[in-house]
Write a protein that holds these residues in place. Structure first.
Motif, PDB file in Angstrom:
ATOM      1  N   ASP A 144      53.371  81.775 -15.200  1.00  0.00           N
ATOM      2  CA  ASP A 144      54.730  82.262 -15.444  1.00  0.00           C
ATOM      3  C   ASP A 144      54.710  83.647 -16.082  1.00  0.00           C
ATOM      4  O   ASP A 144      55.454  84.551 -15.655  1.00  0.00           O
ATOM      5  CB  ASP A 144      55.493  81.281 -16.325  1.00  0.00           C
ATOM      6  N   ARG A 145      53.878  83.819 -17.086  1.00  0.00           N
ATOM      7  CA  ARG A 145      53.806  85.115 -17.748  1.00  0.00           C
ATOM      8  C   ARG A 145      53.276  86.178 -16.796  1.00  0.00           C
ATOM      9  O   ARG A 145      53.787  87.311 -16.757  1.00  0.00           O
ATOM     10  CB  ARG A 145      52.893  85.008 -18.973  1.00  0.00           C
ATOM     11  N   LEU A 146      52.276  85.842 -16.000  1.00  0.00           N
ATOM     12  CA  LEU A 146      51.715  86.794 -15.046  1.00  0.00           C
ATOM     13  C   LEU A 146      52.763  87.208 -14.026  1.00  0.00           C
ATOM     14  O   LEU A 146      52.872  88.399 -13.678  1.00  0.00           O
ATOM     15  CB  LEU A 146      50.498  86.174 -14.351  1.00  0.00           C
ATOM     16  N   ALA A 147      53.555  86.277 -13.550  1.00  0.00           N
ATOM     17  CA  ALA A 147      54.597  86.595 -12.573  1.00  0.00           C
ATOM     18  C   ALA A 147      55.634  87.543 -13.178  1.00  0.00           C
ATOM     19  O   ALA A 147      56.090  88.483 -12.510  1.00  0.00           O
ATOM     20  CB  ALA A 147      55.263  85.314 -12.086  1.00  0.00           C
ATOM     21  N   ARG A 148      56.010  87.312 -14.424  1.00  0.00           N
ATOM     22  CA  ARG A 148      56.991  88.193 -15.066  1.00  0.00           C
ATOM     23  C   ARG A 148      56.441  89.606 -15.231  1.00  0.00           C
ATOM     24  O   ARG A 148      57.138  90.593 -14.961  1.00  0.00           O
ATOM     25  CB  ARG A 148      57.411  87.615 -16.419  1.00  0.00           C
ATOM     26  N   LEU A 149      55.211  89.704 -15.674  1.00  0.00           N
ATOM     27  CA  LEU A 149      54.603  91.024 -15.856  1.00  0.00           C
ATOM     28  C   LEU A 149      54.440  91.749 -14.525  1.00  0.00           C
ATOM     29  O   LEU A 149      54.599  92.967 -14.443  1.00  0.00           O
ATOM     30  CB  LEU A 149      53.246  90.888 -16.552  1.00  0.00           C
ATOM     31  N   THR A 150      54.101  91.007 -13.480  1.00  0.00           N
ATOM     32  CA  THR A 150      53.914  91.614 -12.161  1.00  0.00           C
ATOM     33  C   THR A 150      55.222  92.208 -11.651  1.00  0.00           C
ATOM     34  O   THR A 150      55.219  93.260 -10.996  1.00  0.00           O
ATOM     35  CB  THR A 150      53.384  90.562 -11.172  1.00  0.00           C
ATOM     36  N   LEU A 165      45.284  88.721 -17.659  1.00  0.00           N
ATOM     37  CA  LEU A 165      45.739  87.502 -16.999  1.00  0.00           C
ATOM     38  C   LEU A 165      45.388  87.509 -15.516  1.00  0.00           C
ATOM     39  O   LEU A 165      45.070  86.458 -14.940  1.00  0.00           O
ATOM     40  CB  LEU A 165      47.245  87.342 -17.187  1.00  0.00           C
ATOM     41  N   ARG A 166      45.446  88.669 -14.917  1.00  0.00           N
ATOM     42  CA  ARG A 166      45.149  88.783 -13.485  1.00  0.00           C
ATOM     43  C   ARG A 166      43.666  88.542 -13.202  1.00  0.00           C
ATOM     44  O   ARG A 166      43.301  88.049 -12.136  1.00  0.00           O
ATOM     45  CB  ARG A 166      45.565  90.173 -13.010  1.00  0.00           C
TER      46      ARG A 166
END
Length: 274
Positions: A144-150, A165-166
């Motif tokens: 979830d956090r990775l998707a938001r940052l992306t 995270l990636r």
């Protein structure tokens, strides 16, 4: 750091370390495409054995910007560097995409390469399906956090977090990997996404290069690399003078998780080359 100017005006950032021993120099080839040289810790593992060269590939890291991105250009750049370094013969150790570049160069310039270390490469066949499944599994708690940052414009601190995270899935232990990924994530260098899109090759290329290589090729791979070892073994079977070395409990950057074992195998590549 020394800049080497190429025939088209592009300049590549290079570094030389190591020891003159009578062996051919070792060139360490970073991955990506589109990243930068992060292999200084690997150079430190082998710096008593030979001169060692590292460089940021075209348009990447501290090298000058360039829109000319292709596998052919990457090979031509390495050949121009060899000439600039006045090295009749090289030992190539490539990591990830750099492993492919090493194999391709050894096929294109067989008289110029004494040995190849194919470290954590991709291999042939469908490696992407199992890789993506394993990546998703290892990143699940951060998804979830990775998707938001992306999806957003990132600050400097958020860019570092996004990279960590990636890349966390590249480690055998993702929790430990979150910290192991920090130094590379904190680099000031930008990821060259154009290079990542445009420097392309396929299985037909790999099969052709594998069949053309004349020097010994040592395939080194962590048994917990999300890029499956089976595909690398498949490629190794196409190389006439191949050896396979599996590093236990290691992911995609085995020198960080299993340094002693990785160093021993890299020494083997260099010593047996000459």
């Amino acid at each position: 750091m020394e800049r080497v100017r190429l025939s088209d005006g592009a300049e590549l950032a290079t570094w030389r370390t190591g020891t003159v021993t009578g062996r051919p120099p070792v060139v360490l080839l970073h991955g990506g495409p589109g990243l930068w040289d992060y292999l200084e810790p690997v150079a430190a593992m082998i710096d008593t054995l030979a001169p060692i060269f590292r460089y940021d590939q075209r348009g990447c890291g501290r090298s000058t910007p360039s829109d000319d991105q292709s596998m052919a250009t990457s090979l031509a750049d390495l050949e121009q560097l060899r000439q600039a370094w006045q090295a009749p013969e090289l030992i190539l150790i490539g990591h990830s995409f750099g492993a492919t570049l090493a194999l391709a160069y050894a096929a294109e310039f067989p008289d110029r390469v004494a040995a190849v270390g194919y470290l954590a490469g991709l291999g042939t066949g469908d490696w992407r399906t199992p890789y993506r499944a394993e990546r998703e599994r290892r990143q699940r708690q951060y998804a979830d956090r990775l998707a938001r940052l992306t999806a957003q414009q990132r600050s400097r601190d958020e860019e570092i977090e996004w990279r960590r995270l990636r890349w966390v899935h590249d480690y055998a232990d993702p929790d430990r990997g979150l910290e192991l990924a920090r130094p590379m994530a904190e680099s000031e260098n930008k990821i060259n996404f154009q290079a990542n899109r445009e420097v392309r090759f396929d299985d037909a290329d790999l099969v052709g290069w594998a069949g053309a290589v004349r020097c010994p090729v040592t395939f080194l791979h962590g048994d917990r690399d999300p890029r499956p070892v089976a595909n690398v073994v498949e490629l190794a079977g196409l190389v006439r003078r191949s050896r396979k070395r599996i590093i236990a409990d290691a992911g995609h950057l085995p020198w960080l998780e299993r340094p002693a074992e990785t160093a021993e195998l890299l020494h083997e590549v260099i010593i047996e080359a000459g």
